[in-house]
Motif scaffolding. Sequence first.
Motif, PDB file in Angstrom:
ATOM      1  N   LEU A  67     109.106  42.454-142.722  1.00 28.40           N
ATOM      2  CA  LEU A  67     110.029  43.445-142.202  1.00 28.40           C
ATOM      3  C   LEU A  67     111.078  42.947-141.301  1.00 28.40           C
ATOM      4  N   GLY A  68     110.902  41.876-140.663  1.00 27.62           N
ATOM      5  CA  GLY A  68     111.833  41.300-140.035  1.00 27.62           C
ATOM      6  C   GLY A  68     111.907  41.881-138.540  1.00 27.62           C
ATOM      7  N   VAL A  69     110.875  42.189-137.917  1.00 23.12           N
ATOM      8  CA  VAL A  69     110.624  42.729-136.922  1.00 23.12           C
ATOM      9  C   VAL A  69     109.770  41.789-135.814  1.00 23.12           C
ATOM     10  N   SER A  70     109.855  42.010-134.563  1.00 19.96           N
ATOM     11  CA  SER A  70     109.025  41.094-133.841  1.00 19.96           C
ATOM     12  C   SER A  70     107.418  41.200-133.900  1.00 19.96           C
ATOM     13  N   GLU A  71     106.824  40.299-133.841  1.00 19.69           N
ATOM     14  CA  GLU A  71     105.242  40.452-134.082  1.00 19.69           C
ATOM     15  C   GLU A  71     104.619  41.394-132.889  1.00 19.69           C
ATOM     16  N   PRO A  72     103.866  42.090-133.181  1.00 21.12           N
ATOM     17  CA  PRO A  72     103.334  42.933-131.953  1.00 21.12           C
ATOM     18  C   PRO A  72     102.709  41.820-131.023  1.00 21.12           C
ATOM     19  N   ARG A  73     102.994  42.420-129.646  1.00 26.00           N
ATOM     20  CA  ARG A  73     102.454  41.590-128.415  1.00 26.00           C
ATOM     21  C   ARG A  73     100.893  41.940-128.397  1.00 26.00           C
ATOM     22  N   ASN A  75      99.058  41.685-125.909  1.00 25.77           N
ATOM     23  CA  ASN A  75      98.454  42.001-124.626  1.00 25.77           C
ATOM     24  C   ASN A  75      99.320  43.303-124.107  1.00 25.77           C
ATOM     25  N   ARG A  76      99.930  44.029-125.108  1.00 26.97           N
ATOM     26  CA  ARG A  76     100.581  45.319-124.777  1.00 26.97           C
ATOM     27  C   ARG A  76      99.467  46.418-125.178  1.00 26.97           C
ATOM     28  N   SER A  77      99.462  47.503-124.357  1.00 23.31           N
ATOM     29  CA  SER A  77      98.570  48.758-124.599  1.00 23.31           C
ATOM     30  C   SER A  77      99.058  49.186-126.026  1.00 23.31           C
ATOM     31  N   ILE A  78      97.915  49.541-126.749  1.00 22.45           N
ATOM     32  CA  ILE A  78      98.454  50.145-128.080  1.00 22.45           C
ATOM     33  C   ILE A  78      99.092  51.782-127.755  1.00 22.45           C
ATOM     34  N   ALA A  79      99.014  52.047-126.381  1.00 24.20           N
ATOM     35  CA  ALA A  79      99.412  53.657-126.114  1.00 24.20           C
ATOM     36  C   ALA A  79     100.938  53.521-125.963  1.00 24.20           C
ATOM     37  N   ASP A  80     101.593  52.117-125.584  1.00 22.96           N
ATOM     38  CA  ASP A  80     103.082  51.862-125.476  1.00 22.96           C
ATOM     39  C   ASP A  80     103.558  51.590-126.922  1.00 22.96           C
ATOM     40  N   PRO A  81     104.690  52.601-127.096  1.00 20.68           N
ATOM     41  CA  PRO A  81     105.400  52.369-128.615  1.00 20.68           C
ATOM     42  C   PRO A  81     106.295  51.205-128.465  1.00 20.68           C
ATOM     43  N   PRO A  82     106.348  50.451-129.528  1.00 17.88           N
ATOM     44  CA  PRO A  82     107.641  49.468-129.681  1.00 17.88           C
ATOM     45  C   PRO A  82     108.889  49.967-129.398  1.00 17.88           C
ATOM     46  N   HIS A  83     109.595  49.268-128.943  1.00 21.25           N
ATOM     47  CA  HIS A  83     111.042  49.780-128.556  1.00 21.25           C
ATOM     48  C   HIS A  83     112.107  48.675-129.290  1.00 21.25           C
ATOM     49  N   ASP A  84     111.755  48.314-130.450  1.00 21.78           N
ATOM     50  CA  ASP A  84     112.734  47.549-131.134  1.00 21.78           C
ATOM     51  C   ASP A  84     113.621  48.558-132.148  1.00 21.78           C
ATOM     52  N   ASP A  85     114.848  48.276-132.089  1.00 20.33           N
ATOM     53  CA  ASP A  85     115.605  49.169-132.992  1.00 20.33           C
ATOM     54  C   ASP A  85     115.339  48.821-134.353  1.00 20.33           C
ATOM     55  N   LEU A  86     115.167  47.733-134.785  1.00 22.47           N
ATOM     56  CA  LEU A  86     114.909  47.406-136.352  1.00 22.47           C
ATOM     57  C   LEU A  86     113.535  48.186-136.714  1.00 22.47           C
ATOM     58  N   THR A  87     112.575  48.158-135.840  1.00 24.69           N
ATOM     59  CA  THR A  87     111.533  48.770-136.140  1.00 24.69           C
ATOM     60  C   THR A  87     111.604  50.440-136.579  1.00 24.69           C
ATOM     61  N   GLY A  88     112.500  50.966-135.527  1.00 20.43           N
ATOM     62  CA  GLY A  88     112.751  52.632-135.431  1.00 20.43           C
ATOM     63  C   GLY A  88     113.598  52.814-136.753  1.00 20.43           C
ATOM     64  N   PHE A  89     114.602  51.841-137.014  1.00 23.23           N
ATOM     65  CA  PHE A  89     115.266  51.972-138.240  1.00 23.23           C
ATOM     66  C   PHE A  89     114.212  52.035-139.457  1.00 23.23           C
TER      67      PHE A  89
END
Length: 114
Positions: A67-73, A75-89
């Motif tokens: 997908l060309g998006v950053s790999e999920p961290r 150590n991030r809570s799964i409740a926190d949505p990713p904030h990557d523009d490409l992921t949103g697109f």
Amino acid sequence: MEFLHWSCHDVGLWIESIGFPQYKACFTENFITGRKLVHISCVSLPKLGITDFQHMKTISAQLAELLGVSEPRWNRSIADPPHDDLTGFLKMKSRTGQHTDSLTYQQFLINNSK
């Protein structure tokens, strides 16, 4: 972003190509197309029948690369949505409709900056 046009068969070939032929049926029998790949994550993989944690991590990493998006961290809570523009697109493009089909990444960025 050719993967957005993949059929279930194409997705099955992709999962085979990354070394998981045993999961081809999990994707094809659940009608996972290229547009639906955008929504696949470690949360949804068990629903498809993929429960081996190492396999889930590898598939998620390969999917992020595709997908060309950053790999999920991890150590991030799964409740926190990713904030990557490409992921949103990509999530927007995973929907169908005339407006969505014609939407470009540049238009998406302009619309979201307002």
